[in-house]
Motif scaffolding. Structure first.
Motif, PDB file in Angstrom:
ATOM      1  N   ILE A 298       0.733  -1.105  -0.013  1.00  0.00           N
ATOM      2  CA  ILE A 298       0.102  -0.130  -0.010  1.00  0.00           C
ATOM      3  C   ILE A 298       1.136   1.198  -0.097  1.00  0.00           C
ATOM      4  N   ALA A 299       0.992   2.173  -1.204  1.00  0.00           N
ATOM      5  CA  ALA A 299       1.682   3.002  -1.400  1.00  0.00           C
ATOM      6  C   ALA A 299       1.509   4.244  -0.176  1.00  0.00           C
ATOM      7  N   LYS A 300       2.543   4.997   0.148  1.00  0.00           N
ATOM      8  CA  LYS A 300       2.526   6.253   0.830  1.00  0.00           C
ATOM      9  C   LYS A 300       2.612   7.333  -0.282  1.00  0.00           C
ATOM     10  N   ASP A 301       1.947   8.593   0.117  1.00  0.00           N
ATOM     11  CA  ASP A 301       1.801   9.525  -0.895  1.00  0.00           C
ATOM     12  C   ASP A 301       3.373  10.045  -1.489  1.00  0.00           C
ATOM     13  N   GLY A 302       3.705   9.875  -2.778  1.00  0.00           N
ATOM     14  CA  GLY A 302       4.649  10.236  -3.188  1.00  0.00           C
ATOM     15  C   GLY A 302       5.480   9.056  -3.356  1.00  0.00           C
ATOM     16  N   ASP A 303       5.242   7.791  -3.035  1.00  0.00           N
ATOM     17  CA  ASP A 303       6.155   6.725  -3.411  1.00  0.00           C
ATOM     18  C   ASP A 303       6.082   6.524  -5.128  1.00  0.00           C
ATOM     19  N   MET A 304       7.360   5.946  -5.371  1.00  0.00           N
ATOM     20  CA  MET A 304       7.657   5.568  -6.622  1.00  0.00           C
ATOM     21  C   MET A 304       7.891   4.199  -6.996  1.00  0.00           C
TER      22      MET A 304
ATOM     23  N   ASP B 145       9.663   2.465  -9.063  1.00  0.00           N
ATOM     24  CA  ASP B 145      11.067   1.832  -8.820  1.00  0.00           C
ATOM     25  C   ASP B 145      11.720   1.562  -7.583  1.00  0.00           C
ATOM     26  N   TYR B 146      11.250   2.541  -6.557  1.00  0.00           N
ATOM     27  CA  TYR B 146      11.890   2.342  -5.319  1.00  0.00           C
ATOM     28  C   TYR B 146      11.100   1.526  -4.510  1.00  0.00           C
ATOM     29  N   ILE B 147       9.840   1.052  -4.723  1.00  0.00           N
ATOM     30  CA  ILE B 147       9.373  -0.060  -4.090  1.00  0.00           C
ATOM     31  C   ILE B 147       9.947  -1.302  -4.454  1.00  0.00           C
ATOM     32  N   CYS B 148      10.087  -1.345  -5.709  1.00  0.00           N
ATOM     33  CA  CYS B 148      10.864  -2.729  -6.350  1.00  0.00           C
ATOM     34  C   CYS B 148      12.151  -2.755  -5.777  1.00  0.00           C
ATOM     35  N   TRP B 149      12.840  -1.491  -5.720  1.00  0.00           N
ATOM     36  CA  TRP B 149      14.105  -1.683  -5.031  1.00  0.00           C
ATOM     37  C   TRP B 149      14.086  -2.128  -3.589  1.00  0.00           C
ATOM     38  N   LYS B 150      13.162  -1.654  -2.837  1.00  0.00           N
ATOM     39  CA  LYS B 150      12.986  -1.971  -1.327  1.00  0.00           C
ATOM     40  C   LYS B 150      12.667  -3.761  -1.310  1.00  0.00           C
ATOM     41  N   TYR B 151      11.526  -3.939  -2.166  1.00  0.00           N
ATOM     42  CA  TYR B 151      11.113  -5.281  -1.930  1.00  0.00           C
ATOM     43  C   TYR B 151      12.054  -6.479  -2.512  1.00  0.00           C
ATOM     44  N   TYR B 152      12.401  -6.273  -3.807  1.00  0.00           N
ATOM     45  CA  TYR B 152      13.383  -7.472  -4.604  1.00  0.00           C
ATOM     46  C   TYR B 152      14.641  -7.341  -4.245  1.00  0.00           C
TER      47      TYR B 152
ATOM     48  N   GLY C 118       0.892   7.609 -13.329  1.00  0.00           N
ATOM     49  CA  GLY C 118       1.999   8.658 -13.229  1.00  0.00           C
ATOM     50  C   GLY C 118       3.215   8.168 -12.203  1.00  0.00           C
ATOM     51  N   LEU C 119       4.190   8.771 -12.329  1.00  0.00           N
ATOM     52  CA  LEU C 119       5.303   8.566 -11.465  1.00  0.00           C
ATOM     53  C   LEU C 119       5.237   8.491 -10.337  1.00  0.00           C
ATOM     54  N   LYS C 120       4.626   9.209  -9.434  1.00  0.00           N
ATOM     55  CA  LYS C 120       4.331   9.268  -8.101  1.00  0.00           C
ATOM     56  C   LYS C 120       3.033   8.866  -7.688  1.00  0.00           C
ATOM     57  N   LEU C 121       3.114   7.882  -6.758  1.00  0.00           N
ATOM     58  CA  LEU C 121       1.611   7.007  -6.450  1.00  0.00           C
ATOM     59  C   LEU C 121       0.889   7.731  -5.287  1.00  0.00           C
ATOM     60  N   LYS C 122      -0.403   8.052  -5.321  1.00  0.00           N
ATOM     61  CA  LYS C 122      -1.005   8.611  -4.249  1.00  0.00           C
ATOM     62  C   LYS C 122      -0.992   7.396  -3.128  1.00  0.00           C
TER      63      LYS C 122
END
Length: 72
Positions: free
Chosen positions: A6-12, A14-21, A44-48
């Motif tokens: 579940i994204a936090k405001d402004g998550d991207m 590629d960063y989520i993938c970098w943290k998880y994988y 878009g680039l930044k998730l809500k």
């Protein structure tokens, strides 16, 4: 194990993938996550905050042996 992030405001993504994988899984991770989440590319680039991102299991690369050419 696949899970939903579940994204936090402004998550991207590629960063989520970098943290998880792991680093070995990173090649094409973003593309595979986008394929598993129809419509996410259009957000878009930044998730809500609150955007659900399904993180599928990605194949783990086979281990490679180390070749030592100068001894132990």
């Amino acid at each position: 194990m696949a899970e939903t992030y579940i994204a936090k405001d402004g998550d991207m993504l590629d960063y989520i993938c970098w943290k998880y994988y792991s680093a070995a899984q990173m090649p094409r991770a973003v593309e595979r996550v986008l394929a598993a989440n129809r419509g996410l590319a259009g957000v878009g680039l930044k998730l809500k905050a609150g955007t659900a991102v399904f993180l599928p299991d990605l194949p783990k690369p086979a281990a490679t042996s180390i070749v030592r050419i100068w001894g132990d």
